[in-house]
Design an enzyme around this catalytic site. Sequence first.
Site, short mmCIF file in Angstrom:
data_model
loop_
_atom_site.label_atom_id
_atom_site.label_comp_id
_atom_site.label_asym_id
_atom_site.label_seq_id
_atom_site.Cartn_x
_atom_site.Cartn_y
_atom_site.Cartn_z
N PRO A 20 -4.64 0.19 18.81
CA PRO A 20 -4.48 -0.25 17.55
C PRO A 20 -4.51 0.65 16.30
O PRO A 20 -4.06 0.53 15.17
CB PRO A 20 -5.54 -1.30 17.12
CG PRO A 20 -6.43 -0.93 18.05
CD PRO A 20 -5.83 -0.26 19.11
N LYS B 160 0.94 -0.16 15.05
CA LYS B 160 2.30 -0.25 15.48
C LYS B 160 2.62 -1.76 16.47
O LYS B 160 3.57 -1.91 16.71
CB LYS B 160 2.75 0.82 16.54
CG LYS B 160 2.74 2.18 15.51
CD LYS B 160 4.05 2.08 14.66
CE LYS B 160 4.10 3.03 13.43
NZ LYS B 160 4.41 2.63 12.26
N TYR C 198 3.85 6.59 10.45
CA TYR C 198 3.10 5.27 10.14
C TYR C 198 3.98 4.30 9.26
O TYR C 198 3.61 3.11 9.65
CB TYR C 198 1.84 5.91 9.00
CG TYR C 198 0.92 4.69 8.99
CD1 TYR C 198 -0.46 4.87 9.61
CD2 TYR C 198 0.96 3.86 7.90
CE1 TYR C 198 -1.42 3.98 9.47
CE2 TYR C 198 -0.11 2.80 7.89
CZ TYR C 198 -1.18 2.95 8.92
OH TYR C 198 -2.26 2.20 8.43
N TYR D 65 -9.45 5.71 7.14
CA TYR D 65 -9.19 6.34 8.58
C TYR D 65 -10.38 7.38 8.56
O TYR D 65 -10.06 8.41 8.09
CB TYR D 65 -8.19 6.67 9.07
CG TYR D 65 -7.17 5.69 9.35
CD1 TYR D 65 -6.16 5.14 8.29
CD2 TYR D 65 -6.88 5.35 10.66
CE1 TYR D 65 -5.35 4.21 8.52
CE2 TYR D 65 -5.77 3.89 10.86
CZ TYR D 65 -5.16 3.68 9.84
OH TYR D 65 -4.21 2.63 10.00
N HIS E 197 0.61 -1.23 0.12
CA HIS E 197 -0.04 -0.11 -0.02
C HIS E 197 1.13 1.21 -0.12
O HIS E 197 1.68 1.32 0.67
CB HIS E 197 -0.81 -0.04 1.38
CG HIS E 197 -2.00 -0.82 1.14
ND1 HIS E 197 -3.43 -0.54 1.49
CD2 HIS E 197 -2.47 -2.23 0.55
CE1 HIS E 197 -4.05 -1.61 1.25
NE2 HIS E 197 -3.63 -2.42 0.66
#
Length: 390
Positions: free
Chosen positions: A293, A297, A383, A201, A72
Amino acid sequence: MRTQVAIVGAGPAGLLLSQLLAARGVESVVVETRSQDYVLARIRAGILEQSSVEALRAAGVAARLEVEALPHRGIYLQWPGERHHLDFVDLVGRRVFVYGQTEVTKDLVSAREQAGQELHYEVHDTAVHDIETDHPSVTFTDVAGAVRRIGARAVVGCDGSFGPCRQAVPDRIRRTWERTYPYAWLGVLADVAPSTDELIYAWHPEGFAMHSMRSEQVSRFYLQVPADEELAEWPDDRIWEALSTRLGEGVDWSLTSGPVTEKSVLPMRSRVTSPMRHGSLFLAGDAAHIVPPTGAKGLNLAIADVALLAPALADLVLSGDSRRADDYSPTALRRVWRCTHFSWWMTTMLHQSGDDFDAELQRSQLRWVADSRAGAAGLAENYTGLPLPL
Ligand code: PHB
């Protein structure tokens, strides 16, 4: 029994450590309270950083991952009326990979079994002893009811947040920082092709929602729910309706529903334990730190811990050189705190809690992250994983 390193816990941290030690010629024995089926059925987050993929490759357990992991290049960040793509490759030159923790664990179990690794499942009464000496041991009752002892040069607690190892660090030395959040996630697995190419998100006045995936046929979703929510409150129809609203409001997009195969309520918590080493006892993964979550990580931190720990233990066991073992806790904790901050930041930016003032601050923060290259790059850098060791 005697071995060089006794490992408590056969989740991804314990298994990967055992694999990395074997590659350096260090013997280990792994004990686990759960059954192998239980460990393999656990559903956890599915995002691997590039550095985690490299650690798995170095351990020789990436063959299936190289074929099946979905690369991704970013995520979508959205709120009602707007969806923004953050392109990590463009922003920081790194990608992430979608490959479930369950799959990582399966690959590690088969590699360890093929190598003839000693793995004891369904043990109980596990305890660690003499950790302030250089001849610590682990005692346990095996599946047949026999009491056994493993003598070793080092013991590693990869036994999660409820295991005994963390508590074996004396109270006068152990420090814990903790934050519980006033909400939980309802996690949903469904047999339906993802309705998106990248993870979404979503901030929404009714609560956070997220669209993730496990494969081209399986989708994973999350909904913010109250901390003490009962599953019975969420029949499938209500789930699809809430996902459609929270993920779709004001954007030209629709969600395809399908059969729900699993649902559960997941608590949200941050916790850091320090030090991560006391004498001959080392802690890795969830035994030392828990993150909510939202930043994906947990698994990546566990992998980073053991990638740091394996060479340190090899030095200690094979040549009595303790320098890297001495550095383990402070070095690991720098990354742990960075990820703890990032996970807390993502969590508090995206979930409903507080009043209208908090909501306006969140929306302003989201807009800055989406519209400013510096804001977006900050999220992307964290991220996709900061370089090892931080
Ligand atoms: C998941 O796929 O389970 C997942 C992905 C990203 C997250 C959390 C969970 O931030």
